[in-house]
Design an enzyme around this catalytic site. Structure first.
Site, PDB file in Angstrom:
ATOM      1  N   ASP A 348     -10.530   0.437  -6.541  1.00  0.00           N
ATOM      2  CA  ASP A 348     -10.074  -0.570  -7.485  1.00  0.00           C
ATOM      3  C   ASP A 348      -9.910  -1.906  -6.756  1.00  0.00           C
ATOM      4  O   ASP A 348      -9.087  -1.980  -5.860  1.00  0.00           O
ATOM      5  CB  ASP A 348      -8.788  -0.139  -8.174  1.00  0.00           C
ATOM      6  CG  ASP A 348      -7.776   0.543  -7.258  1.00  0.00           C
ATOM      7  OD1 ASP A 348      -8.163   1.063  -6.200  1.00  0.00           O
ATOM      8  OD2 ASP A 348      -6.595   0.569  -7.617  1.00  0.00           O
ATOM      9  N   GLU A 538      -3.402  -2.167   6.054  1.00  0.00           N
ATOM     10  CA  GLU A 538      -4.094  -1.382   5.031  1.00  0.00           C
ATOM     11  C   GLU A 538      -5.603  -1.570   5.113  1.00  0.00           C
ATOM     12  O   GLU A 538      -6.369  -0.645   4.864  1.00  0.00           O
ATOM     13  CB  GLU A 538      -3.583  -1.815   3.653  1.00  0.00           C
ATOM     14  CG  GLU A 538      -4.228  -1.067   2.492  1.00  0.00           C
ATOM     15  CD  GLU A 538      -3.824  -1.648   1.146  1.00  0.00           C
ATOM     16  OE1 GLU A 538      -4.052  -0.969   0.136  1.00  0.00           O
ATOM     17  OE2 GLU A 538      -3.288  -2.777   1.104  1.00  0.00           O
TER      18      GLU A 538
END
Length: 585
Positions: A348, A538
């Site tokens: 996403d 991340e």
């Protein structure tokens, strides 16, 4: 700073593939996306959320109106828990003083939150892992360089920082919390991600195995099995608002990796029934798709399809804004379904899922047969066969080996493109052969180059036969295909790891050499970023060694579970020579 040439980067792709990446595929907008009267197009299943989540969405929207968009994180509000029951809280909320336009003052909303809600960090409390030691016996034996080893031990120590357990108050009164009660301690990704996430857990476990933290790894599996027992599938994350979607199904891979390391037969016996339930979830109902290939053979494959058609609670205000220009509720419901389905994919939000790469509202994940999802399910089938055989369930083992063979044949028939040497996602269009059976047409393959095109390399079955040499040549260069949030040059640990693993599994000397080069460069950029920020990130900028990634739906996070896991897994596999310097030079 020097670039990382073996990450996928437009500079390193053949011209034809660079053109593919920046060419918008001309596709007609479907009737559901066209303006006009509201024609219901979304007839899929919906799993309703809880009254608590609905209230917290109202709080989220009120907070945005009161505090403004600067620094606003919608997830914060649906992660809060109540101090008293919902009816009392709701009455107090409804009685808040409001202006003529319905807004609440900063002072009144802050007072309400302080009086009626708990902070977001109170549902999970710190717990020291039972199997953590500062330097485990046999830790990363191939890492000979002192500097790299010292850093690896710092990364290893981060497991302590990310270790949590569900607080007693959640266990005592779960109805006041969106956090789901789990039986074992957890490792969270970090930052705003305060709960367990499904596919993150696979790479966290790979790192835990390198850290010799076997009990913690088994505990993660136990928690995911508990979710299957309650909901019939592993949720996207351990929150009530995630109950209507899953994430890439990697539980079987976690079980196999732990079993191969520990030989724990009890783990198999505990997990196998849950794996059978998960396989059924992905291969029945709305996830199941039947397609007839060019030779007239019929195959069954799977797709992402969230059981939800409203704004995602954790991003409700963002989703409503994204849907603002859609003309009617029917279009919005379909768009919300697609948003949630893309979130289920873990990608996403990539242009991979859009009919029109320049229009976010053309997301259409439910109309795509994804290469990676079917690779994960094939891996699940092989894993179940292996695990069933290990505990003497021979009929189950034979059944799932047959299922794996059928899915491999289906993937080669539907996804494989010999000219490109890749497996391509397939668009489902209206050319059905009858009820719920699609007819394969070559023009429906998505010819854009994405990292997911190479995920089948992760499976040993695909490292032979039909796999052309060009597949191995392209795969290591395909990092600008890794467009997770339309945000090249970001690189993400999971895809790096799967491509490297696939190249290692190939048996090709050249592919293994390329795998090592990719891994070593990934280790370098993680190391340099850590020395600059004292954090693991991340995502990383694959065009600038040592820079963290940026952009996306939320501020980039640190911590970070899957990045830690992949670095430790790479160091365990490849090591680091004593005299090899680490850095971006």
């Amino acid at each position: 700073m020097s670039s990382l040439p073996l990450f996928i980067n437009p500079k390193n792709l053949p011209v034809v593939f660079s053109l593919l990446l920046f060419t918008v595929t001309a596709m007609s907008i479907t009737a559901a996306q066209a303006s006009g009267p509201c024609v219901p197009t979304d007839s899929g299943p919906v799993i309703p959320t809880t009254p608590l989540v609905k209230f917290l969405e109202r709080l989220q929207e009120t907070a945005l109106n009161t505090f403004g968009p600067k620094g606003f994180d919608p997830k914060l509000y649906v992660d809060m828990s109540l101090k008293v029951n919902l009816s009392t809280t709701l009455e107090a909320f409804n009685n808040l003083p409001r202006t003529k336009n319905g807004s609440v003052s900063d002072k009144e909303l802050n007072r309400f939150i302080e009086e009626y809600l708990n902070g977001v960090d109170e549902d999970l409390v710190y717990v020291e892992p039972v199997d953590f030691v500062a330097e485990p016996d046999g830790f990363l034996p191939k890492v000979e360089n002192r500097e790299v080893r010292a850093w690896a031990l710092e990364v290893h120590s981060l497991w302590k920082n990310l270790s949590r357990k569900v607080s007693d108050r959640v266990l005592e009164r779960p109805e006041l919390h969106t956090l789901l009660p789990l039986p074992k301690p957890v490792i969270i990704p970090g930052s705003r991600f305060r709960e367990v996430y499904y596919w993150d857990s696979y790479w966290i476990i790979r790192g835990l195995l390198a850290s010799k933290m076997y009990e913690t790894a088994k505990g993660i599996v136990t928690n995911l099995v508990a979710l299957i027992d309650e909901f019939g599938h592993v949720l996207n994350g351990a929150r009530a608002y995630y109950s209507n979607r899953s994430q890439p199904p990697l539980l079987s891979s976690m079980v196999v990796d732990i079993y191969k390391t520990t030989g724990d037969m009890n783990l198999i016996k505990m997990a196998l029934p849950a794996l059978l339930k998960e396989h059924k979830f992905w291969n029945s109902g709305i996830h199941k798709v039947t397609i007839q290939d060019s030779q007239g053979s019929t195959h069954t494959l799977s797709r992402y399809y969230a059981m939800w058609n409203e704004p995602r609670p954790e991003s409700s205000t963002i989703d409503k804004e994204s849907a603002f220009n859609l003309s009617n509720n029917c279009e919005k419901q379909q768009f919300y379904r697609e948003l949630a389905s893309v979130a289920e994919s873990g990608w996403d939000f990539s242009t991979r899922w859009m009919r029109n790469a320049s229009d976010f509202t053309t997301l259409a994940a439910t109309s795509i047969l994804p290469v990676d999802l079917n690779t994960f399910i094939l891996k699940m089938e092989l894993d179940i066969s292996f695990l069933a055989n290990a505990v003497g369930e021979n009929n189950t083992a034979a059944h799932f080996m047959e299922a794996a063979g059928a899915r491999q044949e289906a993937m080669n028939s539907v996804f494989w493109n010999a000219e490109m040497g890749q497996w391509l996602d397939y668009w489902l269009k209206g050319n059905t052969m009858g009820k719920d059976v699609f007819k394969w047409e070559a023009c429906n393959q998505n010819h854009n180059v994405f990292a997911s095109n190479f995920i089948p390399l992760w499976i040993q079955l695909f490292n032979s036969g039909c796999t052309k040499p060009s597949t191995f040549e392209l795969a290591p260069r395909c990092w600008d295909c890794n467009i997770f949030d339309k945000d090249f040059p970001n690189g993400w640990a999971p895809i790096q790891h799967m491509i490297v693993d696939g190249l290692l599994n190939s048996g090709s000397k050249e592919a293994k050499s390329l795998a090592k080069d990719i891994a070593m460069k990934w280790i370098k950029t993680n190391y340099v970023a850590f020395t600059k920020t004292r954090r693991m990130h991340e995502k990383y900028d694959v065009d600038k060694c040592g820079d963290a990634g940026g952009g996306g739906e939320y501020v980039p996070q640190t911590g970070f579970g899957w990045s830690n896991g992949v670095v430790l897994a790479f160091l365990e596999e490849f090591g680091w020579p004593r005299d090899l310097k680490i850095g971006c030079q």
